[in-house]
Design an enzyme around this catalytic site. Structure first.
Site, PDB file in Angstrom:
ATOM      1  N   ASP A  95       0.997  -1.224  -0.367  1.00 19.62           N
ATOM      2  CA  ASP A  95       0.007  -0.394  -0.306  1.00 19.62           C
ATOM      3  C   ASP A  95       0.982   1.244  -0.055  1.00 19.62           C
ATOM      4  OD1 ASP A  95      -2.027   2.208   0.479  1.00 19.62           O
ATOM      5  OD2 ASP A  95      -2.798   1.367   2.278  1.00 19.62           O
TER       6      ASP A  95
ATOM      7  N   THR B 173      -3.512   6.032  -3.688  1.00 21.87           N
ATOM      8  CA  THR B 173      -1.950   6.727  -3.116  1.00 21.87           C
ATOM      9  C   THR B 173      -0.909   6.763  -4.670  1.00 21.87           C
ATOM     10  OG1 THR B 173      -2.220   4.788  -1.656  1.00 21.87           O
ATOM     11  CG2 THR B 173      -3.133   6.417  -1.192  1.00 21.87           C
ATOM     12  N   THR B 174      -1.080   4.708  -4.619  1.00 20.03           N
ATOM     13  CA  THR B 174       0.555   4.700  -5.166  1.00 20.03           C
ATOM     14  C   THR B 174       0.355   5.208  -7.095  1.00 20.03           C
ATOM     15  OG1 THR B 174       0.060   2.181  -4.495  1.00 20.03           O
ATOM     16  CG2 THR B 174       2.013   3.234  -6.264  1.00 20.03           C
TER      17      THR B 174
ATOM     18  N   ASP C  30      -9.251   1.287   1.901  1.00 16.20           N
ATOM     19  CA  ASP C  30      -9.158   1.117   0.684  1.00 16.20           C
ATOM     20  C   ASP C  30     -10.454   0.596  -0.205  1.00 16.20           C
ATOM     21  OD1 ASP C  30      -6.505   1.928   0.891  1.00 16.20           O
ATOM     22  OD2 ASP C  30      -6.023   0.428  -0.503  1.00 16.20           O
TER      23      ASP C  30
END
Length: 550
Positions: A63, A96-97, A395
């Site tokens: 994550d 987020t990545t 998520d």
């Protein structure tokens, strides 16, 4: 064992400054370095990172947000990049990545523009124009979704956790996330909905048992036991009173000192104390509650009166838990027992019981009629695995919340980014002057997502990316061919709209937010032309104020 430290020192540490091109290069390098750290964490075939914290504990995760949260960096631009993933996580809970990789790539593409001596302001204007067009393209290719169709929602949530550790329990996690989000959603008025996952959907992790035993409770669970052994441990349809005040003797405002000369005075003081606690308990007993929950303490004497009145008491409950109980049972939190009325009593709970799980006692307030708060009970073999499941579930709940807010979807697997890249490339011809170069740079940067997915799945990026670009370029209208993307498992080009394929779709909110955040942050870092490190207090010699006479 130290926390992972990625040191990107600039020569600003000595109090020197970097300005102009040097500062911009330094910022771009820092941003690229952060993006490279988590580039391998994108897609279903993502690699894991092992992080060691200062206490010697380990975190195993892919994550992006969890990884960047643990990393220490010295460079200001790198810090601002890490802040991006936090913004994305708080705003939409997913992607987020993606946002870090995109921002890193957009800045990397800005480097040749700076070398062409295009002014940063011109580059920023072109980037902003590209962002507006990109959002228009995303809006064009998005399709509506029925949020009441469980099958469609499951497919959507499983796309967000398909790349994570919990993907093998995909259906269970989708079920938990969807149930939790639907429980806490509250109609504020009209079509406006309030979905506060952070506050009202609490995740409780209990090591032991199997992951399949995880469930969403229709109420609240607390890690508490009753205060007195003779109190009831199971009550059906309890009347609940919530307090934010102690059931203890109230001392004087300034902790009053008392001097005693006779023994009778001491007895009188104890008597006053007893009378005060009795008055409090009588006020409570008059409301006929079955269960009293307070955020503060309950004295032994108060417990004695409670047991006599057959009332169960819980003490020192966290404020956040008390808020959840209030929302689930319909009770009102009262600040003083004397101001409480029967309308403050909560009757929305069907069952109060205390049961032992492992070595600890837990209080369950379940079978609530209309709970607008819930507890997600996670079971699993170890603490590390439970922590990872919690991150993935966060998520999944973020995705469910976004779709309920904005019920529109975009194709996943890099298809949306590729559609934006091809669409911007077409529109670049209408951009006049040197701004065309940076505008095209955004189009090229968008291709980094499908390219990274291909790389992480072990396929050849050049060949597959060319095929994908050709598929998108076939249709003049963005809508026709925009659903072609990358299958993250095999690294091949597939049609996301094909029901027989992986069928990966993502919420419009996540896609739009990640592109907005990435472009805005790139513009922000390009606007920096001077990095000055302030001198530390030790270096300032002489008396305070530098010894200058007033």
């Amino acid at each position: 064992m130290q926390a992972p430290v990625v040191v990107m020192k600039t020569d600003t540490g000595s109090g020197e400054r970097q300005f102009g091109r040097k500062a911009q290069l330094s910022n771009i390098t820092a941003a690229k370095t952060v993006a490279d750290i988590i580039r391998s964490c994108l897609g279903p075939k993502a690699m894991l990172k092992m992080l060691l914290d200062p206490m010697g504990g380990i975190v195993l995760t892919n994550d992006g947000h969890a990884i960047l949260r643990e990393i220490e960096v010295a460079h200001p631009a790198a810090k601002s990049m890490i802040e991006l993933s936090r913004t994305q996580d708080e705003e939409v809970g997913d992607g987020t990545t993606t946002v870090i990789i995109l921002a890193g790539e957009i800045l990397a593409q800005a480097l040749p523009q700076l070398e062409r001596n295009i002014h940063p302001v011109v580059i920023i204007q072109a980037f902003k124009r590209a962002l507006t067009d990109a959002l228009a393209i995303i809006d064009e290719i998005a399709k509506p979704v029925d949020i009441n169709d469980d099958k469609e929602m499951y497919g959507l949530i499983s796309a967000s956790i398909g790349t994570k550790f919990v993907s093998r329990w995909s259906e269970l996690m989708c079920n938990l996330a969807l149930k939790a989000v639907r429980t806490v959603s509250l109609n504020v008025g009209g079509s406006q909905q309030e979905i506060d996952i952070k506050r009202y959907a609490r995740v409780e992790k209990i090591p032991g048992g199997e992951i399949e035993n995880s469930e969403v409770l229709d109420g609240v669970m607390l890690n508490k036991d009753i205060t007195h052994p003779r109190m009831r441990r199971r009550i059906e349809n309890p009347r609940i009173l919530l307090l934010d005040c102690p059931l203890e003797y109230k001392k004087g405002e300034s902790q009053t000192n008392i001097e005693i000369s006779k023994e009778e005075d001491w007895n009188r003081i104890l008597q006053i104390e007893e009378e005060q606690i009795k008055a409090m308990c009588d006020a409570i007993i008059a409301l006929k509650p079955d269960l009293v929950i307070t955020e503060k303490g309950v004295s032994d004497l108060a417990q004695h009166f409670m047991v006599k009145a057959n009332i169960t008491a819980l003490r020192r409950v966290r404020k956040t838990d008390n808020n959840r109980i209030a929302r689930a049972t319909g009770a009102t939190i009262v600040n003083s027992v004397f101001s409480a009325s029967s309308s403050d009593i909560g009757t929305g709970c069907g069952l109060f019981n205390i049961s032992k799980i492992g070595d600890e006692y837990f209080t369950f307030l379940t079978k609530c009629k209309d709970p607008k708060a819930c507890t997600i009970l996670l079971r699993g073999p170890s603490k590390d695995i439970l922590n990872e499941i919690e991150r993935n579930l966060h998520d999944a709940m973020g995705v469910a919340r976004n779709v309920i807010w904005t019920p529109r979807l975009c194709p996943g697997g890099g298809a949306t980014e590729m559609a934006v890249a091809v669409g911007l490339e077409r529109r670049a011809k209408s951009v006049e002057g040197v701004a065309q170069w940076p505008y095209r740079a955004v189009a090229e940067a968008m291709e980094v997502i499908p390219r990274t997915l291909i790389q992480n799945s072990g396929n050849s990026p050049i060949r597959v990316l060319t095929q994908l670009r050709a598929k998108h370029a076939e249709g003049e209208n963005a809508k026709i061919s925009s659903s072609w993307g990358i299958d993250g498992e095999t690294g091949k080009v597939i049609d996301m709209a094909d029901p027989k394929g992986p069928h990966v779709w993502e919420p419009l909110a996540v896609k739009a937010q990640s592109i907005k955040t990435a472009v805005e942050s790139a513009c922000l870092l390009l606007r920096v032309d001077d990095i000055v490190a302030a001198k530390s207090a030790k270096q300032v010699s002489g008396p305070i104020g530098g010894g200058v006479d007033e």
